[in-house]
Design an enzyme around this catalytic site. Structure first.
Site, PDB file in Angstrom:
ATOM      1  N   HIS A 144      12.087   1.796 -20.513  1.00 10.67           N
ATOM      2  CA  HIS A 144      12.930   2.584 -19.601  1.00 10.67           C
ATOM      3  C   HIS A 144      12.831   2.929 -18.240  1.00 10.67           C
ATOM      4  O   HIS A 144      13.236   4.103 -17.694  1.00 10.67           O
ATOM      5  CB  HIS A 144      14.430   3.054 -19.539  1.00 10.67           C
ATOM      6  CG  HIS A 144      15.398   2.624 -21.169  1.00 10.67           C
ATOM      7  ND1 HIS A 144      16.045   1.446 -20.732  1.00 10.67           N
ATOM      8  CD2 HIS A 144      15.039   2.836 -22.203  1.00 10.67           C
ATOM      9  CE1 HIS A 144      16.484   0.597 -22.016  1.00 10.67           C
ATOM     10  NE2 HIS A 144      16.093   1.714 -22.894  1.00 10.67           N
ATOM     11  N   SER A 165      -6.040   5.346   5.110  1.00 10.40           N
ATOM     12  CA  SER A 165      -4.436   4.867   6.183  1.00 10.40           C
ATOM     13  C   SER A 165      -5.276   4.966   7.259  1.00 10.40           C
ATOM     14  O   SER A 165      -6.172   6.009   7.318  1.00 10.40           O
ATOM     15  CB  SER A 165      -3.458   5.515   5.322  1.00 10.40           C
ATOM     16  OG  SER A 165      -2.680   6.035   6.632  1.00 10.40           O
ATOM     17  N   LYS A 170      -4.970   9.822   2.947  1.00  9.96           N
ATOM     18  CA  LYS A 170      -4.162   8.402   2.516  1.00  9.96           C
ATOM     19  C   LYS A 170      -5.360   7.832   1.126  1.00  9.96           C
ATOM     20  O   LYS A 170      -6.204   7.414   2.090  1.00  9.96           O
ATOM     21  CB  LYS A 170      -3.078   7.778   1.971  1.00  9.96           C
ATOM     22  CG  LYS A 170      -2.360   8.416   3.416  1.00  9.96           C
ATOM     23  CD  LYS A 170      -0.985   8.236   1.464  1.00  9.96           C
ATOM     24  CE  LYS A 170      -0.389   7.581   0.994  1.00  9.96           C
ATOM     25  NZ  LYS A 170       0.136   6.427   1.731  1.00  9.96           N
ATOM     26  N   GLU A 205      -2.113  -3.523  -5.634  1.00 12.54           N
ATOM     27  CA  GLU A 205      -0.872  -3.763  -4.979  1.00 12.54           C
ATOM     28  C   GLU A 205      -0.730  -5.411  -4.386  1.00 12.54           C
ATOM     29  O   GLU A 205       0.059  -6.451  -4.502  1.00 12.54           O
ATOM     30  CB  GLU A 205      -0.731  -2.863  -3.764  1.00 12.54           C
ATOM     31  CG  GLU A 205      -0.091  -1.448  -4.315  1.00 12.54           C
ATOM     32  CD  GLU A 205      -0.259  -0.846  -2.983  1.00 12.54           C
ATOM     33  OE1 GLU A 205       0.583   0.428  -3.298  1.00 12.54           O
ATOM     34  OE2 GLU A 205      -0.814  -0.866  -1.837  1.00 12.54           O
TER      35      GLU A 205
END
Ligand code: ARG
Length: 462
Positions: free
Chosen positions: A158, A279, A285, A292
């Site tokens: 979980h 970024s 970043k 992804e």
């Protein structure tokens, strides 16, 4: 223009220009050219073998086809939309190069059995390439797993810390997924390795062909049993894309973990700069674009699977032009799978593993509570009672903001009289890890042995 088409004999009017563009597949099926030529050469050899072509005719056709292959390899081939697809383009060029005898190649075959054969040949190679890329990723996983065989890490259920595990053990779970993915691909390959050639348009041919001969030349296990089935079904392509969708689903799960682990909240790993991007607005970043994208690309492969299933449903026997739509999903699936597998291996080998953070997380969340319960059971307490006792110990730890291992012997004894000083051995992460010492368990010793076995279980070609 219409005269260029091999089927133009019964036509009076030229093809509508929009229809020509609409029905053409040359912009994507040219990818089949090597396999198309390979199949044509085998077909010509078979025709000579049974006496339909003379040896001289065969030699001229084979040589012409080989030269066309070099022409295409070198990028000097002028593909024509008017000539519809890869099969007609190559045949027209053959006639161009060797003259009249080139017109004999299409004896006893049809584009229907030709394309079904080409795609199987193409996918056979595609699957071999995918299996090789899986093997490479598996090797990378094992190298890291071996190095991290005794690195404590949090095991989750979980997404809550559940029990301590070793990081190597976690990586070995990834390895197992890929074992099954490679197996599924090989299984699909085995079933698709049956030759449609000889089915011709749908009903076979009146020429005395030797299908076993052609099948052997092309490395097929056997000729397809039924000519209608051979030209019409694309279940082999669906099986490939299905196995690929499962593989991508696994890579997507791996990606999700890498994304999570590299956030400051988890901070278990740092992906190498070489596998991240920045970024355009936020200078600080460093984004995990590679995992992804792999996660995102899983969607397109799942989509291709739906496309092919829907393409096939409700098609009557035998060949229908619908089947021309099978190629782009297959090609894109293969590209996506190969691309994803290749970046993944390098990404894993170059990532930094933050062992201290992993160890801290492994000890958090009262992760050794089950070990305490097991301890009580070994001292004669029934498991359900032990569960209850440990629940109270956790409550005490929460209320006093301490780890389980920081509770005093007296406090534990109050909860259960069977507790002795040796309890502290099981309350530590190291103790917990060492205790899970059985096949498939997380103990460092087991992980090392599993890595050794795993190295022999990587599929490296037949
Ligand atoms: N380009 C076609 C395909 O991909 C080849 C077979 C065409 N056959 C036909 N009868 N029109 O399916």
């Amino acid at each position: 223009m219409a005269k260029e088409k091999p089927w133009s004999g019964r036509f009076i009017e030229a093809t509508n220009a929009d229809v020509e563009a609409f029905t053409a597949s040359i912009h994507f099926d040219r990818r089949l050219y090597r396999h198309d030529i390979m199949a044509s050469i085998a077909h010509a050899q078979m025709l000579a073998h049974v006496g339909v072509l003379t040896h001289k005719e065969r030699d001229s056709i084979v040589k012409g086809l080989q030269e066309i292959e070099s022409e295409i390899d070198a990028g000097g081939f002028a593909w024509s939309v008017a000539l519809e697809d890869v099969h007609i383009n190559i045949e027209a060029r053959l006639i161009d190069r060797i003259g009249e005898v080139g017109k004999k190649l299409h004896t006893g075959r049809s584009r229907n059995d030709q394309v079904a054969t080409d795609l199987r040949l193409y996918l056979r190679d595609g699957i071999d390439a995918a299996c090789a890329a899986i093997a490479q990723l598996q090797t990378a996983i094992l190298d890291v797993a071996e190095r991290e065989a005794q690195t404590p890490a949090p095991g989750f259920t979980h997404l809550q810390v559940a029990q301590p595990i070793t990081f190597g053990h976690h990586l070995l779970a990834w390895f197992e997924m890929l074992v099954r993915d490679a197996e599924r691909l090989r299984d699909a390959r085995r079933r698709m390795n049956v030759m449609p050639l000889g089915a011709a348009a749908l009903a076979g041919t009146s020429f005395p062909i030797d299908r076993a001969y052609t099948a052997k030349l092309l490395g097929f296990d056997a000729p397809a049993e039924n000519s209608l089935d051979a030209v019409s079904d694309r279940d082999f392509a669906i099986e490939f894309v299905s196995a690929a969708a499962m593989l991508m689903t696994h890579l997507s799960r791996l990606s999700e973990e890498l994304v999570l682990w590299s956030t400051p909240a988890f901070d278990f790993i740092e992906l190498s700069d070489a596998y991240c991007t920045g970024s355009s607005i936020m200078p600080q970043k460093k984004n995990p674009d590679v995992p992804e994208l792999v996660r995102g690309k899983t969607g397109r492969v799942n989509g291709h699977l739906m496309a092919l299933l829907t393409l096939m449903k409700a098609q009557p026997l035998a060949y229908n032009k619908d089947n021309q739509e099978d190629k782009e999903p297959v090609f894109d699936t293969l590209d996506t799978v190969l691309g994803s597998l290749r970046v993944f291996a390098g990404m894993l080998l170059s990532m930094k593993i933050k062992r201290d953070n992993l160890a801290r997380a492994a000890a958090s969340g009262y992760s050794t509570a089950t070990d305490l319960a097991d301890y009580l059971v070994r001292k004669g307490v029934a498991f359900r009672d032990a569960h209850e006792i440990v629940g109270k110990a956790v409550r005490l730890a929460i209320d006093s903001q301490r780890e389980l291992s920081a509770l005093a012997l007296d406090e534990l004894k109050k909860l259960s009289a069977v507790v002795e000083p040796d309890v502290f051995e099981v309350l530590t992460v190291e103790g917990s890890l060492k205790a899970r010492n059985h096949l498939g368990g997380t103990a460092p010793e087991q992980v090392r042995a599993a890595v050794k076995r795993a190295r022999t279980r990587i599929y490296r070609g037949q």
